[in-house]
Motif scaffolding. Structure first.
Motif, PDB file in Angstrom:
ATOM      1  N   LYS A  12       0.868  -1.177   0.000  1.00  0.00           N
ATOM      2  CA  LYS A  12       0.000   0.000   0.000  1.00  0.00           C
ATOM      3  C   LYS A  12       0.904   1.226   0.000  1.00  0.00           C
ATOM      4  O   LYS A  12       1.888   1.284   0.756  1.00  0.00           O
ATOM      5  CB  LYS A  12      -0.915   0.009   1.222  1.00  0.00           C
ATOM      6  N   ALA A  13       0.557   2.220  -0.827  1.00  0.00           N
ATOM      7  CA  ALA A  13       1.450   3.374  -0.969  1.00  0.00           C
ATOM      8  C   ALA A  13       0.672   4.638  -1.275  1.00  0.00           C
ATOM      9  O   ALA A  13      -0.476   4.607  -1.738  1.00  0.00           O
ATOM     10  CB  ALA A  13       2.476   3.113  -2.067  1.00  0.00           C
ATOM     11  N   GLY A  14       1.312   5.748  -0.980  1.00  0.00           N
ATOM     12  CA  GLY A  14       0.753   7.060  -1.284  1.00  0.00           C
ATOM     13  C   GLY A  14       1.890   8.022  -1.591  1.00  0.00           C
ATOM     14  O   GLY A  14       3.068   7.668  -1.426  1.00  0.00           O
ATOM     15  N   THR A  15       1.541   9.209  -2.020  1.00  0.00           N
ATOM     16  CA  THR A  15       2.563  10.203  -2.318  1.00  0.00           C
ATOM     17  C   THR A  15       2.127  11.577  -1.832  1.00  0.00           C
ATOM     18  O   THR A  15       0.931  11.889  -1.818  1.00  0.00           O
ATOM     19  CB  THR A  15       2.873  10.243  -3.832  1.00  0.00           C
ATOM     20  N   ARG A  16       3.107  12.342  -1.436  1.00  0.00           N
ATOM     21  CA  ARG A  16       2.841  13.688  -0.902  1.00  0.00           C
ATOM     22  C   ARG A  16       2.412  14.634  -2.020  1.00  0.00           C
ATOM     23  O   ARG A  16       3.010  14.685  -3.070  1.00  0.00           O
ATOM     24  CB  ARG A  16       4.127  14.183  -0.218  1.00  0.00           C
ATOM     25  N   GLN A  17       1.348  15.415  -1.756  1.00  0.00           N
ATOM     26  CA  GLN A  17       0.912  16.433  -2.708  1.00  0.00           C
ATOM     27  C   GLN A  17       1.464  17.824  -2.380  1.00  0.00           C
ATOM     28  O   GLN A  17       1.814  18.570  -3.282  1.00  0.00           O
ATOM     29  CB  GLN A  17      -0.624  16.515  -2.758  1.00  0.00           C
ATOM     30  N   VAL A  18       1.513  18.170  -1.097  1.00  0.00           N
ATOM     31  CA  VAL A  18       1.906  19.535  -0.715  1.00  0.00           C
ATOM     32  C   VAL A  18       2.848  19.512   0.490  1.00  0.00           C
ATOM     33  O   VAL A  18       2.602  18.783   1.454  1.00  0.00           O
ATOM     34  CB  VAL A  18       0.661  20.394  -0.354  1.00  0.00           C
ATOM     35  N   PHE A  19       3.919  20.310   0.420  1.00  0.00           N
ATOM     36  CA  PHE A  19       4.730  20.622   1.600  1.00  0.00           C
ATOM     37  C   PHE A  19       4.147  21.891   2.216  1.00  0.00           C
ATOM     38  O   PHE A  19       3.944  22.892   1.519  1.00  0.00           O
ATOM     39  CB  PHE A  19       6.191  20.861   1.235  1.00  0.00           C
ATOM     40  N   LEU A  20       3.889  21.857   3.514  1.00  0.00           N
ATOM     41  CA  LEU A  20       3.202  22.985   4.143  1.00  0.00           C
ATOM     42  C   LEU A  20       4.124  24.111   4.601  1.00  0.00           C
ATOM     43  O   LEU A  20       3.725  25.272   4.588  1.00  0.00           O
ATOM     44  CB  LEU A  20       2.404  22.496   5.365  1.00  0.00           C
ATOM     45  N   ASP A  21       5.315  23.770   5.051  1.00  0.00           N
ATOM     46  CA  ASP A  21       6.101  24.780   5.770  1.00  0.00           C
ATOM     47  C   ASP A  21       7.531  24.967   5.257  1.00  0.00           C
ATOM     48  O   ASP A  21       8.456  25.165   6.042  1.00  0.00           O
ATOM     49  CB  ASP A  21       6.114  24.477   7.274  1.00  0.00           C
ATOM     50  N   ASN A  22       7.700  24.929   3.947  1.00  0.00           N
ATOM     51  CA  ASN A  22       9.015  25.301   3.396  1.00  0.00           C
ATOM     52  C   ASN A  22       9.342  26.747   3.744  1.00  0.00           C
ATOM     53  O   ASN A  22      10.503  27.113   3.925  1.00  0.00           O
ATOM     54  CB  ASN A  22       9.026  25.122   1.876  1.00  0.00           C
ATOM     55  N   VAL A  23       8.304  27.579   3.819  1.00  0.00           N
ATOM     56  CA  VAL A  23       8.460  28.972   4.269  1.00  0.00           C
ATOM     57  C   VAL A  23       7.959  29.040   5.706  1.00  0.00           C
ATOM     58  O   VAL A  23       6.808  28.737   5.982  1.00  0.00           O
ATOM     59  CB  VAL A  23       7.656  29.946   3.377  1.00  0.00           C
ATOM     60  N   GLN A  24       8.848  29.448   6.608  1.00  0.00           N
ATOM     61  CA  GLN A  24       8.507  29.488   8.032  1.00  0.00           C
ATOM     62  C   GLN A  24       7.796  30.796   8.384  1.00  0.00           C
ATOM     63  O   GLN A  24       8.384  31.726   8.932  1.00  0.00           O
ATOM     64  CB  GLN A  24       9.763  29.305   8.878  1.00  0.00           C
ATOM     65  N   ASN A  25       6.512  30.826   8.056  1.00  0.00           N
ATOM     66  CA  ASN A  25       5.688  32.005   8.291  1.00  0.00           C
ATOM     67  C   ASN A  25       4.250  31.520   8.449  1.00  0.00           C
ATOM     68  O   ASN A  25       3.764  30.737   7.625  1.00  0.00           O
ATOM     69  CB  ASN A  25       5.823  32.977   7.111  1.00  0.00           C
ATOM     70  N   VAL A  26       3.585  31.970   9.511  1.00  0.00           N
ATOM     71  CA  VAL A  26       2.239  31.461   9.805  1.00  0.00           C
ATOM     72  C   VAL A  26       1.290  31.691   8.637  1.00  0.00           C
ATOM     73  O   VAL A  26       0.537  30.794   8.235  1.00  0.00           O
ATOM     74  CB  VAL A  26       1.686  32.095  11.099  1.00  0.00           C
ATOM     75  N   ALA A  27       1.312  32.909   8.068  1.00  0.00           N
ATOM     76  CA  ALA A  27       0.403  33.219   6.952  1.00  0.00           C
ATOM     77  C   ALA A  27       0.701  32.332   5.745  1.00  0.00           C
ATOM     78  O   ALA A  27      -0.224  31.847   5.067  1.00  0.00           O
ATOM     79  CB  ALA A  27       0.528  34.689   6.574  1.00  0.00           C
ATOM     80  N   ALA A  28       1.990  32.099   5.464  1.00  0.00           N
ATOM     81  CA  ALA A  28       2.366  31.256   4.324  1.00  0.00           C
ATOM     82  C   ALA A  28       1.926  29.814   4.545  1.00  0.00           C
ATOM     83  O   ALA A  28       1.450  29.134   3.613  1.00  0.00           O
ATOM     84  CB  ALA A  28       3.875  31.322   4.113  1.00  0.00           C
ATOM     85  N   ILE A  29       2.044  29.323   5.771  1.00  0.00           N
ATOM     86  CA  ILE A  29       1.635  27.945   6.080  1.00  0.00           C
ATOM     87  C   ILE A  29       0.112  27.803   5.973  1.00  0.00           C
ATOM     88  O   ILE A  29      -0.401  26.804   5.460  1.00  0.00           O
ATOM     89  CB  ILE A  29       2.135  27.530   7.475  1.00  0.00           C
ATOM     90  N   LYS A  30      -0.606  28.829   6.422  1.00  0.00           N
ATOM     91  CA  LYS A  30      -2.073  28.804   6.283  1.00  0.00           C
ATOM     92  C   LYS A  30      -2.481  28.759   4.809  1.00  0.00           C
ATOM     93  O   LYS A  30      -3.438  28.073   4.441  1.00  0.00           O
ATOM     94  CB  LYS A  30      -2.676  30.029   6.961  1.00  0.00           C
ATOM     95  N   ALA A  31      -1.740  29.494   3.977  1.00  0.00           N
ATOM     96  CA  ALA A  31      -2.037  29.483   2.536  1.00  0.00           C
ATOM     97  C   ALA A  31      -1.800  28.091   1.957  1.00  0.00           C
ATOM     98  O   ALA A  31      -2.572  27.617   1.109  1.00  0.00           O
ATOM     99  CB  ALA A  31      -1.172  30.519   1.820  1.00  0.00           C
TER     100      ALA A  31
END
Length: 313
Positions: free
Chosen positions: A243-262
């Protein structure tokens, strides 16, 4: 005969005076009419003289404007249109999201803060860190899900630093298999695994096969973190029957709350379009803050949060 003449002259004179008196009276009446008419005109023209009184009141600074006038001006200022960039609309409706928190195992406080959100997140723990076992036990004891975050050789190694127990392309298949078994021993309750770094290692089909054989023998799933677009991890795992899956989005390459929310909003949008999505993040303070704020809001908007094991196939 002389007396008769005098009487006739008197009557003639008296008859001449009557037309003159009538004419005089007529003239006087005409003059009176003109006078009255002129007076009426002057009276009518003097009525609008009230207008200057209004302007005089407006000029007087000592009289404040009525309260109603103030409110009208304030309301107009509020409703006046303001030029602004409107955000793009996001899709609405349901979607399923799994969030994997990588790099766990160095702090117990991180796992407590994430569990306090009370929304499913999957903890991927690096084996060999000071709190790896404790974090795994805490997450499992709270009903959470545990994965092994396997360190793998990145591009640029050895300049690009990596954990001392990481998997190297220079190692034999037996050495790689032994390390993977040690990872599983160090992280109790793990039901799956994903790669930590590994931009070079995951491109090598032969070495990845050694890793996936161990996971298959333990009936564990694999999530490809996709640190390289040329990774063979997901396709090889499916080919081998894992069973396998793959990542679609990295959330926090930019360390900023607003950027992570986006980025969280992007995951939700992706899940609504595709049906589901897997996101990866790390236990930074800014990330935990953004997750604490956004996950309940996205859940309220129809997003369903699940563990990673529920989105692999």
């Amino acid at each position: 005969m002389a007396k008769k003449k005098k009487g006739s002259n008197r009557r003639k004179s008296s008859g001449n005076k009557r037309p003159f008196a009538a004419l005089l009276i007529t003239v006087l009446l005409i003059i009176l009419a003109f006078y009255l008419l002129e007076k009426t005109k002057r009276g009518a023209s003097e009525k609008p003289a009230e207008k200057p009184q209004v302007s005089e009141r407006l000029k007087m600074p000592s009289h404040p404007a009525p309260q109603a006038a103030k409110h009208a001006a304030y309301s107009a200022a509020v409703v006046a249109p303001v030029a602004r960039v409107r955000p793009k609309p996001h899709p609405t409706g349901s979607g399923t999201v799994a969030i994997i928190v990588d790099d766990m195992g160095s702090s117990m406080q991180e796992v407590r803060s994430l569990m306090a959100i009370d929304i499913p997140v999957t903890f991927s723990i690096i084996p060999g860190l000071a709190k790896s076992k404790g974090v795994a036990e805490a997450a499992h004891g709270n009903g959470g899900e545990v994965m092994v975050h396997m360190p793998m050789e990145p591009k640029g190694y050895p300049k690009q630093r990596m954990e001392k127990n990481g998997l190297l392309l220079s190692e034999s298949d037996e050495e790689i298999a032994a390390k993977v078994k040690a990872y599983l021993q160090a992280v109790p309750y793990a039901v799956g695994a994903n790669n930590h770094m590994g931009s070079r290692f995951t491109e090598n089909e032969e070495k990845m096969q050694s890793v996936l054989k161990v996971l298959k023998g333990r009936e564990m799933f694999f999530v490809d973190s996709k640190t390289s677009p040329a990774s063979v991890g997901y396709s090889l795992a499916r080919k081998m029957g894992l069973k396998a899956g793959t990542r679609q989005v990295f959330l926090d390459n930019v360390q900023n709350v607003a950027a992570i929310k986006a980025q969280l909003q992007q995951v939700a949008d992706t899940a609504r379009k595709r049906g589901s999505a897997i996101a990866i993040c790390h236990p930074h303070q800014t990330t935990i803050q953004a997750l604490s704020s956004m996950l309940p809001a996205l859940k309220k908007d129809g997003i369903t949060f699940v563990y990673a094991s529920q989105l692999v196939s």
